[in-house]
Design an enzyme around this catalytic site. Structure first.
Site, mmCIF file in Angstrom:
data_model
loop_
_atom_site.group_PDB
_atom_site.id
_atom_site.type_symbol
_atom_site.label_atom_id
_atom_site.label_comp_id
_atom_site.label_asym_id
_atom_site.label_seq_id
_atom_site.Cartn_x
_atom_site.Cartn_y
_atom_site.Cartn_z
ATOM 1 N N ALA A 10 3.180 -1.011 4.645
ATOM 2 C CA ALA A 10 2.577 0.161 5.212
ATOM 3 C C ALA A 10 3.544 1.215 5.118
ATOM 4 O O ALA A 10 4.432 0.968 6.034
ATOM 5 C CB ALA A 10 2.025 -0.198 6.367
ATOM 6 N N VAL A 67 7.441 -2.403 6.957
ATOM 7 C CA VAL A 67 7.392 -0.742 6.888
ATOM 8 C C VAL A 67 8.145 -0.253 5.690
ATOM 9 O O VAL A 67 9.293 -0.583 5.495
ATOM 10 C CB VAL A 67 8.290 -0.283 8.284
ATOM 11 C CG1 VAL A 67 8.323 1.222 8.179
ATOM 12 C CG2 VAL A 67 7.418 -0.986 9.611
ATOM 13 N N LYS A 68 7.421 0.754 5.172
ATOM 14 C CA LYS A 68 7.908 1.144 3.976
ATOM 15 C C LYS A 68 8.387 2.608 4.062
ATOM 16 O O LYS A 68 7.724 3.523 4.750
ATOM 17 C CB LYS A 68 6.574 1.527 2.786
ATOM 18 C CG LYS A 68 6.938 1.052 1.421
ATOM 19 C CD LYS A 68 5.412 1.136 0.795
ATOM 20 C CE LYS A 68 5.645 1.031 -0.781
ATOM 21 N NZ LYS A 68 4.531 1.282 -1.535
ATOM 22 N N VAL A 69 9.680 3.099 3.839
ATOM 23 C CA VAL A 69 10.139 4.254 4.031
ATOM 24 C C VAL A 69 10.672 4.850 2.740
ATOM 25 O O VAL A 69 11.244 3.748 1.929
ATOM 26 C CB VAL A 69 11.380 4.247 4.985
ATOM 27 C CG1 VAL A 69 11.222 3.633 6.179
ATOM 28 C CG2 VAL A 69 12.516 3.104 4.570
ATOM 29 N N THR A 102 0.954 -1.258 -0.076
ATOM 30 C CA THR A 102 0.056 -0.080 0.086
ATOM 31 C C THR A 102 0.785 1.139 -0.154
ATOM 32 O O THR A 102 2.219 1.008 0.185
ATOM 33 C CB THR A 102 -0.967 -0.114 1.260
ATOM 34 O OG1 THR A 102 -0.031 0.395 2.437
ATOM 35 C CG2 THR A 102 -1.734 -1.178 1.378
#
Ligand code: E4P
Length: 238
Positions: free
Chosen positions: A56, A82-84, A27
Site C-alpha cells: 500500500a 508500505v510502499k515508498v 497496489t
C-alpha cells in the site's frame, strides 16, 4: 519465485488466490483509482484474502508525512507492506519504517544505483519497473540482471528483487531465469501463464477417448469449485 498480483480488484484477487499460486499483492495510487474503491477499505479486504505481503503506497512526499502515512497503513493489518517512492525522503522514511519493524517496498526504481540505495536503507523489496523502461527503449531485463548480481555480491542485503511493471509472460520467464525473487503480475499475465494450445488440444483428445470407454472414475460427480484458468476473469463471464 514468488508471484504477487498487481491489482486492487478484489474479484480478481479472490479468483486467482484460489489457485494457491498468489504470494502477495501490490497496489499503487493508479490501481486504487482504477478500482474506484476507498483505499483503506480495499487494503483491509485484500489483506483478509491474501496472507502474504500487500503493498500500500504512501502519497505524501516529505519523509515525516510518509512515515505518518506509513504507520497508519501498517496498522491496517500485519501483512501490509508500505510502499515508498525512490526519493531521498522516501528512503529516509524507508529506514524509519523498517526500524519500526514495518515491511517496506521501495517503488519507482529505474537504475542499479537506486536499487543499491534502497538495500542500504533496509527495504524488504525493491521494485524495478521493467515495462516502463522497455517503453522508453531501454532494457528492463538488463536492470534486473544488474540488481540481482549486485545484491548477490552482498549477502548482508536482505532486500528482495520484486519485478514490477510486468507487461507479458516473457518478462516473468526472463526474470525467473535471472533469479529475481518476486514478480508482480497483472492478473491477465498470470492467467496467460496457464495457457498453451497443445495443453488444450491434448486435453480435448484425452477426454474424447475417455468418453468412448463409457467409464467413470467416481460414481457421483463431486461438488466442484471451478478455478477459472480462462483468459477472462469469472466476473466478466457472469
Ligand atoms: C507495482 O508495484 C507497480 O506499481 C506496477 O507494477 C506498475 O506497473 P505499470 O508500469 O504497468 O503501471
Amino acid at each position: 519465485m514468488k508471484f504477487f498480483l498487481d491489482t486492487a480488484e478484489l474479484d480478481e484477487i479472490r479468483d486467482l488466490a484460489a489457485t494457491g499460486l498468489v504470494d502477495g499483492v501490490t497496489t499503487n495510487p493508479s490501481l486504487i483509482a482504477k478500482s474506484g474503491r476507498d483505499f483503506i477499505d480495499a487494503v483491509r479486504e485484500i489483506c483478509e484474502v491474501v496472507d502474504g505481503p500487500v503493498s500500500a503506497e504512501v502519497t505524501a512526499t516529505d519523509a515525516d508525512s510518509m512515515i505518518a502515512e506509513g504507520r497508519h497503513l501498517a496498522a491496517i493489518a500485519p501483512n501490509v507492506t508500505v510502499k515508498v517512492p525512490l526519493t531521498p525522503d522516501g528512503l529516509k522514511a524507508c529506514r524509519r519504517l523498517a526500524d519500526d519493524g514495518t515491511m517496506v517496498n521501495v517503488t519507482l526504481c529505474f537504475s542499479a544505483a537506486q536499487a543499491l540505495l534502497a538495500a542500504k536503507a533496509g527495504a524488504n523489496f525493491i521494485s524495478p519497473f521493467v515495462g516502463r523502461l522497455d517503453d522508453i527503449g531501454a532494457d528492463g531485463m538488463e536492470l534486473i540482471a544488474d540488481i540481482v548480481d549486485i545484491y548477490a555480491a552482498y549477502p548482508q542485503f536482505e532486500t528482495e528483487v520484486l519485478v514490477a511493471s510486468v507487461r507479458h509472460v516473457n518478462h516473468v520467464i526472463e526474470s525467473a531465469k535471472l533469479g529475481a525473487d518476486v514478480a508482480t503480475l497483472p492478473p491477465q499475465v498470470l492467467r496467460q501463464m496457464f495457457k498453451h494450445p497443445l495443453t488444450d488440444k491434448g486435453l480435448a483428445a484425452f477426454l474424447a477417448d475417455w468418453e468412448k470407454t463409457g467409464q467413470r472414475i467416481l460414481s457421483e460427480a463431486p461438488a466442484t469449485h471451478s478455478l477459472s484458468h480462462d483468459a477472462e476473469p469469472a466476473r466478466r463471464r457472469a
